[in-house]
Design a protein around this motif. Structure first.
Motif, short mmCIF file in Angstrom:
data_model
loop_
_atom_site.label_atom_id
_atom_site.label_comp_id
_atom_site.label_asym_id
_atom_site.label_seq_id
_atom_site.Cartn_x
_atom_site.Cartn_y
_atom_site.Cartn_z
N ASP A 86 0.80 -1.23 0.00
CA ASP A 86 0.00 0.00 0.00
C ASP A 86 0.83 1.27 0.00
OD1 ASP A 86 -2.49 -1.46 0.19
OD2 ASP A 86 -1.91 -1.94 2.24
N SER A 87 2.11 1.18 0.34
CA SER A 87 2.98 2.35 0.30
C SER A 87 4.43 1.89 0.29
CB SER A 87 2.74 3.27 1.51
OG SER A 87 3.45 4.49 1.35
N VAL A 88 5.33 2.84 0.03
CA VAL A 88 6.75 2.49 -0.04
C VAL A 88 7.58 3.46 0.80
CG1 VAL A 88 6.63 1.42 -2.31
CG2 VAL A 88 7.10 3.87 -2.14
N LEU A 89 8.68 2.94 1.31
CA LEU A 89 9.72 3.78 1.91
C LEU A 89 10.81 3.91 0.87
CD1 LEU A 89 10.04 2.20 5.50
CD2 LEU A 89 8.40 3.90 4.69
N LEU A 90 11.01 5.11 0.35
CA LEU A 90 12.05 5.35 -0.65
C LEU A 90 13.32 5.80 0.08
CD1 LEU A 90 12.87 5.66 -3.68
CD2 LEU A 90 12.18 8.05 -3.47
N VAL A 91 14.32 4.93 0.11
CA VAL A 91 15.56 5.22 0.82
C VAL A 91 16.57 5.81 -0.16
CG1 VAL A 91 17.41 4.26 2.24
CG2 VAL A 91 15.11 3.31 2.40
N VAL A 92 17.14 6.97 0.21
CA VAL A 92 18.11 7.65 -0.64
C VAL A 92 19.33 8.02 0.20
CG1 VAL A 92 18.54 9.63 -2.15
CG2 VAL A 92 16.27 8.57 -2.11
N ASP A 93 20.51 7.74 -0.33
CA ASP A 93 21.76 8.11 0.33
C ASP A 93 21.87 9.63 0.35
OD1 ASP A 93 24.61 8.80 0.60
OD2 ASP A 93 24.97 6.65 0.45
N ALA A 94 22.07 10.21 1.54
CA ALA A 94 22.12 11.67 1.68
C ALA A 94 23.32 12.29 1.00
CB ALA A 94 22.10 12.05 3.16
#
Length: 399
Positions: A86-94
């Motif tokens: 139902d949803s996503v956690l979009l992980v991005v390197d800072a």
């Protein structure tokens, strides 16, 4: 109990699995030292190869999490997972900001109407620039055609390795409670239509030596019990009948046998030997099938052959065409991004999503004792409306 179904998506090596492991430890589902990456090759290469399910309880809410691969060759795993959550956690390197695979997985999520929660990870790196990374992510959302609601995404700052999350960079934090609270608050509760007939759809496959093929399914409507008779509607219009022999839910990465699973949950079931990704499992034959899950086509092909060189038989114990065929047939049980043409005797044409996809298969076979020859990979070309098309890759070079 309310249920939240989420997937964690990112470019390779941006910290998805480390963050998932930290969430599981924070909620008591993992003990110290446990990890989502359990495959030997995953541990050696430090990347996620296979999508995996896990589940935990936080403040009375069950959170089903799917940890997805980050490499483009395993994009087919990400696509089908996104259809079931139902949803996503979009992980991005800072430090790195959004990368090519970030674009790919985000595009798929936005097309499905999801509103991602953005996690800027590794904010403790010396060269980390969370503000720049945030602006680049916003630009990417706009470029990919996100609507106003999707552009208004929530951002969480994290150090996955240390199990720390915060809503603002200046906040003090010693745990992942801000992230978990955000998941419970922002992710919509899974619809639980339990007073209607069963409808479920497999998005992943597994194999058990005793139970045979297992399907990891999202229950959309109704409920399913062990012993139920179900109907499977295939994508070509055919329908088969089967009986559910075992049901499992997830607790951490362990599967727990249960007698009944209700709408909104993710479960693993046995008893349907020919089940495949995207088919619809129904309680009765009159029900309408769910929209099929389409997987991207392979991009390269190569031949697997029996080793007939002068050095044949010196390294492997499985060397015949029959043994190689049986191993490839077994791989097709769970590797949906792979296709194999068995029509040429002892020469098997294997089609995959990329060189790493095929390399992982070959390395697994080598470690299992198989010996074979492999031809040079060839790019798969196709023609549409008189135009020749070929796959391409985007490369980012840091200078």
């Amino acid at each position: 109990m309310e249920i939240r179904n989420i997937a964690i998506i990112a470019h390779v090596d941006h910290g998805k699995t480390t963050l998932t492991d930290a969430i599981m430890r924070e909620t008591g589902a993992f003990s110290e030292g446990m990890s989502m990456d359990t495959n030997t090759l995953e541990l050696e290469r430090g990347i996620t190869i296979y999508a995996k399910n896990t589940a935990t309880i936080y403040k009375g809410t069950k959170i089903n999490i799917v940890d997805t691969p980050g490499h483009a060759d395993f994009g087919s795993e990400v696509e089908r997972v996104l259809r079931s959550i139902d949803s996503v956690l979009l992980v991005v390197d800072a430090q790195e900001g959004p990368m090519p695979q970030t674009r790919f997985v985000l595009k798929k999520a936005l097309e499905l109407g999801m509103k991602p929660i953005v996690i800027l990870n590794k904010i403790d790196k010396p060269a980390a620039d969370p503000k720049r990374a945030h602006d680049e992510i916003l630009e990417l959302f706009i470029e990919l055609g996100a609507n106003n609601e999707q552009i208004d995404f929530t951002t969480v700052y994290a150090i996955g390795r240390e199990g720390i999350a915060k809503m603002n960079l200046a906040d003090e934090s010693h745990n992942l409670v801000p992230l978990l609270d955000t998941i419970v608050r922002e992710v919509p509760a899974a619809p639980s239509f339990t007073d209607v007939p069963l409808r479920a759809q497999p998005f992943n496959l597994a194999y058990d030596s005793f139970l045979g093929r297992l399907a990891v399914v999202r229950i959309y409507d109704g409920a399913v019990k062990t012993g139920d008779t179900v109907y499977v509607k295939k994508m070509n219009g055919e329908m088969t009948k089967a009986k559910i022999t075992k049901l499992f839910t997830f607790n951490g990465i362990a599967r727990e046998e249960t007698q009944e699973v209700f709408a909104g949950d993710i479960a693993m079931l046995a008893g349907i030997p020919d089940i495949y990704i995207g088919e619809t499992i129904c309680a009765n034959p009159e029900q309408e099938a769910l929209p099929a899950i389409q997987v991207d086509e392979p991009t390269i092909s190569l031949s697997f052959l029996v080793n007939n060189s002068p050095f044949a038989g010196r390294e492997g114990k499985f060397v015949t065409g029959r043994q190689i065929r049986e191993r490839l047939e077994k791989e097709l049980e769970v590797n949906v991004g792979l296709k194999v043409d068995f029509s040429s005797g002892d020469r098997f044409r294997v089609y995959g999503r990329g060189e790493l996809h095929i390399a992982i298969l070959l390395e697994n076979m080598r470690r299992e004792g198989y010996e074979l020859q492999v031809s040079q990979p060839q790019v798969i070309l196709k023609e549409e409306n008189g135009v020749k098309l070929e796959p391409f890759e985007e490369v980012t070079i840091d200078t």
